[in-house]
Design a protein around this motif. Sequence first.
Motif, PDB file in Angstrom:
ATOM      1  N   PRO A   1       0.713  -1.232  -0.037  1.00  7.56           N
ATOM      2  CA  PRO A   1      -0.029   0.116  -0.039  1.00  7.56           C
ATOM      3  C   PRO A   1       0.866   1.295   0.062  1.00  7.56           C
ATOM      4  N   THR A   2       1.687   1.371  -1.076  1.00  3.46           N
ATOM      5  CA  THR A   2       2.447   2.719  -1.356  1.00  3.46           C
ATOM      6  C   THR A   2       2.090   3.040  -2.572  1.00  3.46           C
ATOM      7  N   LYS A   3       2.532   4.518  -2.665  1.00  2.41           N
ATOM      8  CA  LYS A   3       2.275   5.129  -4.040  1.00  2.41           C
ATOM      9  C   LYS A   3       3.297   4.586  -5.026  1.00  2.41           C
ATOM     10  N   GLU A   4       4.478   4.203  -4.701  1.00  2.77           N
ATOM     11  CA  GLU A   4       5.352   3.693  -5.472  1.00  2.77           C
ATOM     12  C   GLU A   4       5.085   2.426  -5.930  1.00  2.77           C
ATOM     13  N   ASP A   5       4.414   1.442  -5.067  1.00  2.76           N
ATOM     14  CA  ASP A   5       4.134   0.060  -5.629  1.00  2.76           C
ATOM     15  C   ASP A   5       2.933   0.372  -6.585  1.00  2.76           C
ATOM     16  N   THR A   6       1.946   1.190  -6.235  1.00  2.00           N
ATOM     17  CA  THR A   6       0.820   1.379  -7.038  1.00  2.00           C
ATOM     18  C   THR A   6       1.374   1.992  -8.418  1.00  2.00           C
ATOM     19  N   GLU A   7       2.269   2.738  -8.630  1.00  5.13           N
ATOM     20  CA  GLU A   7       2.646   3.137  -9.960  1.00  5.13           C
ATOM     21  C   GLU A   7       3.327   1.959 -10.548  1.00  5.13           C
ATOM     22  N   ILE A   8       4.218   1.009  -9.917  1.00  7.31           N
ATOM     23  CA  ILE A   8       4.763  -0.163 -10.513  1.00  7.31           C
ATOM     24  C   ILE A   8       3.513  -1.185 -11.157  1.00  7.31           C
ATOM     25  N   LEU A   9       2.500  -1.136 -10.311  1.00  7.79           N
ATOM     26  CA  LEU A   9       1.271  -2.075 -11.010  1.00  7.79           C
ATOM     27  C   LEU A   9       0.843  -1.506 -12.090  1.00  7.79           C
ATOM     28  N   ALA A  10       0.497  -0.061 -12.261  1.00  4.97           N
ATOM     29  CA  ALA A  10      -0.176   0.559 -13.113  1.00  4.97           C
ATOM     30  C   ALA A  10       0.977   0.389 -14.247  1.00  4.97           C
ATOM     31  N   GLU A  11       2.149   0.507 -14.199  1.00  2.00           N
ATOM     32  CA  GLU A  11       2.930   0.306 -15.620  1.00  2.00           C
ATOM     33  C   GLU A  11       3.262  -0.764 -15.991  1.00  2.00           C
ATOM     34  N   ARG A  12       2.698  -1.780 -15.326  1.00  5.04           N
ATOM     35  CA  ARG A  12       2.505  -3.296 -15.897  1.00  5.04           C
ATOM     36  C   ARG A  12       1.720  -3.290 -17.140  1.00  5.04           C
ATOM     37  N   ILE A  13       0.752  -2.461 -17.174  1.00  3.26           N
ATOM     38  CA  ILE A  13      -0.107  -2.535 -18.112  1.00  3.26           C
ATOM     39  C   ILE A  13      -0.087  -1.433 -19.185  1.00  3.26           C
ATOM     40  N   SER A  14       0.085  -0.150 -18.835  1.00  4.38           N
ATOM     41  CA  SER A  14       0.304   0.947 -19.713  1.00  4.38           C
ATOM     42  C   SER A  14       1.207   1.881 -19.362  1.00  4.38           C
ATOM     43  N   ILE A  15       1.534   2.977 -20.249  1.00  2.00           N
ATOM     44  CA  ILE A  15       2.058   4.115 -19.849  1.00  2.00           C
ATOM     45  C   ILE A  15       1.215   4.901 -19.164  1.00  2.00           C
ATOM     46  N   ILE A  16       1.639   5.542 -18.001  1.00  2.00           N
ATOM     47  CA  ILE A  16       0.922   6.455 -17.184  1.00  2.00           C
ATOM     48  C   ILE A  16       0.593   7.856 -17.691  1.00  2.00           C
ATOM     49  N   ARG A  17      -0.482   8.503 -17.840  1.00  2.35           N
ATOM     50  CA  ARG A  17      -0.756   9.541 -18.363  1.00  2.35           C
ATOM     51  C   ARG A  17      -0.502  10.643 -17.740  1.00  2.35           C
ATOM     52  N   GLU A  18       0.292  11.609 -18.043  1.00  2.00           N
ATOM     53  CA  GLU A  18       0.423  12.960 -17.304  1.00  2.00           C
ATOM     54  C   GLU A  18      -0.825  13.900 -17.371  1.00  2.00           C
ATOM     55  N   THR A  19      -1.227  14.197 -16.485  1.00  2.00           N
ATOM     56  CA  THR A  19      -2.350  15.182 -16.552  1.00  2.00           C
ATOM     57  C   THR A  19      -2.096  16.420 -15.521  1.00  2.00           C
ATOM     58  N   ILE A  20      -3.145  17.376 -15.307  1.00  2.00           N
ATOM     59  CA  ILE A  20      -2.867  18.393 -14.293  1.00  2.00           C
ATOM     60  C   ILE A  20      -2.844  18.022 -13.121  1.00  2.00           C
ATOM     61  N   TYR A  21      -3.302  16.618 -12.623  1.00  2.00           N
ATOM     62  CA  TYR A  21      -2.953  16.191 -11.242  1.00  2.00           C
ATOM     63  C   TYR A  21      -1.510  15.455 -11.257  1.00  2.00           C
ATOM     64  N   GLY A  22      -0.647  15.683 -12.368  1.00  2.00           N
ATOM     65  CA  GLY A  22       0.548  15.171 -12.079  1.00  2.00           C
ATOM     66  C   GLY A  22       0.557  13.543 -12.684  1.00  2.00           C
ATOM     67  N   ARG A  23       1.581  12.910 -12.508  1.00  2.00           N
ATOM     68  CA  ARG A  23       1.723  11.477 -12.978  1.00  2.00           C
ATOM     69  C   ARG A  23       0.769  10.527 -12.159  1.00  2.00           C
ATOM     70  N   MET A  24       1.179  10.532 -10.842  1.00  2.00           N
ATOM     71  CA  MET A  24       0.437   9.972  -9.797  1.00  2.00           C
ATOM     72  C   MET A  24      -0.178  11.063  -8.966  1.00  2.00           C
ATOM     73  N   TRP A  25      -1.754  10.767  -8.536  1.00  2.00           N
ATOM     74  CA  TRP A  25      -2.182  11.646  -7.737  1.00  2.00           C
ATOM     75  C   TRP A  25      -2.331  10.763  -6.372  1.00  2.00           C
ATOM     76  N   TYR A  26      -2.355  11.516  -5.381  1.00  2.00           N
ATOM     77  CA  TYR A  26      -2.397  11.040  -3.979  1.00  2.00           C
ATOM     78  C   TYR A  26      -3.035  12.018  -2.977  1.00  2.00           C
ATOM     79  N   PHE A  27      -4.291  11.722  -2.448  1.00  2.00           N
ATOM     80  CA  PHE A  27      -4.951  12.589  -1.448  1.00  2.00           C
ATOM     81  C   PHE A  27      -5.578  11.995  -0.507  1.00  2.00           C
ATOM     82  N   THR A  28      -5.958  12.898   0.477  1.00  2.00           N
ATOM     83  CA  THR A  28      -6.740  12.714   1.689  1.00  2.00           C
ATOM     84  C   THR A  28      -7.614  13.897   1.689  1.00  2.00           C
TER      85      THR A  28
END
Length: 274
Positions: free
Chosen positions: A129-156
């Motif tokens: 349960p980390t942002k870094e591991d979630t990013e690795i998971l997503a990249e297994r399928i596809s290029i991550i899309r850069e948006t106005i929220y950045g590459r990975m969004w993380y919020f509370t």
Amino acid sequence: MRLDFVWLRDHCRSASCYNAKTNQRSLDTASVDLAIRPQAVRVDESTLFLTWPDGHVTRYGLEWLVKNSYEGQKKQVMHPRILWNAEIYRQAQVPSVDCRSFLETDEGLKEFLQNFLLYGIAFVENVAPTKEDTEILAERISIIRETIYGRMWYFTSDFSRGDTAYTKLALDRHTDTTYFQEPCGYNNYDRAVINTVPHDVVRRWYHAHRALTTELRRPENELWVKLKPGKALFVDNWRVLHGREAFTGYRQLCGCYLTRDDVLNTARLLGLQA
């Protein structure tokens, strides 16, 4: 099965008409006589032979013709999609895919993508349960899309962000990024002022909106899932809306947007008709 002579000449797979290494055609379609007819036609148990007026010979495997004919394509051109509601999904007992299998084996990734294509949602379990591991998971399928929220969004919960997503308030059913040039779909929160609808159509627009909202809010069309640390959810924004109930306490969530073309290409590379 019916095949036009122009189509048969245009799709010739001979070395002079088609580059088998690049899977690109060499024949100029615009050069084919639209009234062309073969001088000779012969067929054996597995192959169709056509000799054209200029002496060029085209050979087609009969199985290839069946598969690529209009009638053949109508039978199955894409991986099936299931139109589902909560009960149908529960009865299907769709399994989540383990993170290790997802990351390390083509079989695990293919099982995940089959579920994703069928239902528009899919889950991966046992993710760190980390942002870094979630990013690795997503990249297994596809290029991550850069948006106005950045590459990975993380919020509370953070009311200073000026976005309902960053609060503890409920979020009604919606899709994301409707304000992009390439929007994903319907979002009632981010809908701008209705100033492009003529006066005589406005009332019809509201009636249509009410009908759509009524269907979306039917309990049988809602699937409630309680996410926990280590459980990742992928959502097809073109098919499935998402939302949440209001909550109390502290919650962290991270995620990203993937490029649709790359997700489908990954599925095709694994043999799925995406």
